[in-house]
Design a protein around this motif. Sequence first.
Motif, PDB file in Angstrom:
ATOM      1  N   MET A   1       1.346  -1.057   0.039  1.00 51.83           N
ATOM      2  CA  MET A   1      -0.503  -0.118   0.428  1.00 51.83           C
ATOM      3  C   MET A   1       0.730   1.209  -0.145  1.00 51.83           C
ATOM      4  N   SER A   2       0.794   2.231  -0.731  1.00 54.11           N
ATOM      5  CA  SER A   2       1.324   3.222  -1.164  1.00 54.11           C
ATOM      6  C   SER A   2       0.600   4.473  -0.026  1.00 54.11           C
ATOM      7  N   PRO A   3       1.502   5.043   1.383  1.00 57.93           N
ATOM      8  CA  PRO A   3       1.978   5.790   1.997  1.00 57.93           C
ATOM      9  C   PRO A   3       1.532   7.254   1.212  1.00 57.93           C
ATOM     10  N   ASN A   4       0.656   7.702   1.983  1.00 57.52           N
ATOM     11  CA  ASN A   4      -0.511   9.621   1.983  1.00 57.52           C
ATOM     12  C   ASN A   4       1.379   9.886   2.206  1.00 57.52           C
ATOM     13  N   SER A 104       9.576   2.334   2.220  1.00 58.31           N
ATOM     14  CA  SER A 104       9.277   2.301   3.845  1.00 58.31           C
ATOM     15  C   SER A 104       7.816   2.080   3.788  1.00 58.31           C
ATOM     16  N   ASP A 105       7.678   1.655   4.550  1.00 58.02           N
ATOM     17  CA  ASP A 105       5.785   1.356   5.111  1.00 58.02           C
ATOM     18  C   ASP A 105       5.178   1.918   6.278  1.00 58.02           C
ATOM     19  N   GLU A 106       5.460   3.182   6.358  1.00 56.83           N
ATOM     20  CA  GLU A 106       5.108   4.268   6.869  1.00 56.83           C
ATOM     21  C   GLU A 106       3.598   4.562   6.381  1.00 56.83           C
ATOM     22  N   LYS A 107       2.623   4.797   6.917  1.00 53.33           N
ATOM     23  CA  LYS A 107       1.153   5.097   6.333  1.00 53.33           C
ATOM     24  C   LYS A 107       1.062   6.619   5.686  1.00 53.33           C
ATOM     25  N   ASN A 108       1.851   7.644   6.421  1.00 55.36           N
ATOM     26  CA  ASN A 108       2.074   8.626   6.294  1.00 55.36           C
ATOM     27  C   ASN A 108       3.687   8.951   6.081  1.00 55.36           C
ATOM     28  N   ILE A 196      -3.955  13.054  10.303  1.00 54.86           N
ATOM     29  CA  ILE A 196      -2.996  11.823  10.177  1.00 54.86           C
ATOM     30  C   ILE A 196      -2.260  12.016  11.278  1.00 54.86           C
ATOM     31  N   SER A 199      -4.009   8.901  13.663  1.00 56.94           N
ATOM     32  CA  SER A 199      -3.615   7.557  12.733  1.00 56.94           C
ATOM     33  C   SER A 199      -2.614   6.912  12.518  1.00 56.94           C
ATOM     34  N   ASN A 200      -1.634   7.800  12.765  1.00 63.80           N
ATOM     35  CA  ASN A 200       0.017   6.818  12.677  1.00 63.80           C
ATOM     36  C   ASN A 200       0.151   6.284  14.240  1.00 63.80           C
TER      37      ASN A 200
END
Length: 200
Positions: A1-4, A104-108, A196, A199-200
């Motif tokens: 999944m691509s991060p924001n 990276s596997d970060e959401k944002n 943001i 949700s982190n």
Amino acid sequence: MSPNKIVITGTIGSGKSAVSEIVKELGFKVISADEVNKKLLEEGGENYEAIKVDPFFRKAFDGNILDKKHLAKMIFSAPDLMKRLNSITHPIIVREIEREIEMSDEKNIFIEIPLFYQMTVRFPADLVFFVETDKNIQAQRLAQRDEIGDFYAESKIRNQEALMGPRDGREIVINNNTSLEDLKENVEKILRKEKIYESN
């Protein structure tokens, strides 16, 4: 999944780095385009090699050493040279940033890019934070930071603004006219509103 992908941008001396530090303290990953370019400008780096082979920038080199201060003076006094340099370096910088994002596997992920609206090549941002401050405060901060005169500071700001492309109408403006405490409070408020931070 691509991060924001959230861009932090603004003109010189506006306080982008302060916003980036606040975001880091909140636990988010921040990629600095300046740091990426710094590595790319090291001897043997992609931007170093690309600039070195361009005949317009031969005077920026002393043998194999890239004189970055001299290069900065060259492009400051010649807008056409600045555009030429940007056309050479920006695609490489963007490619390297995209590579870091993919790893990276970060959401944002936040990306601090001083000249986002001037870039000849840009990646699509999910959100843009534009940091701005009153011109007189901006010039004072820049003069103090770079140890230059007020006139030179004002000229650098004007030159950057003249090269700025169309801004994103959906951007979020972060005002930085007062204290660091106020800035931090404002950034946290925006991140919560955009869901943001929670949700982190």
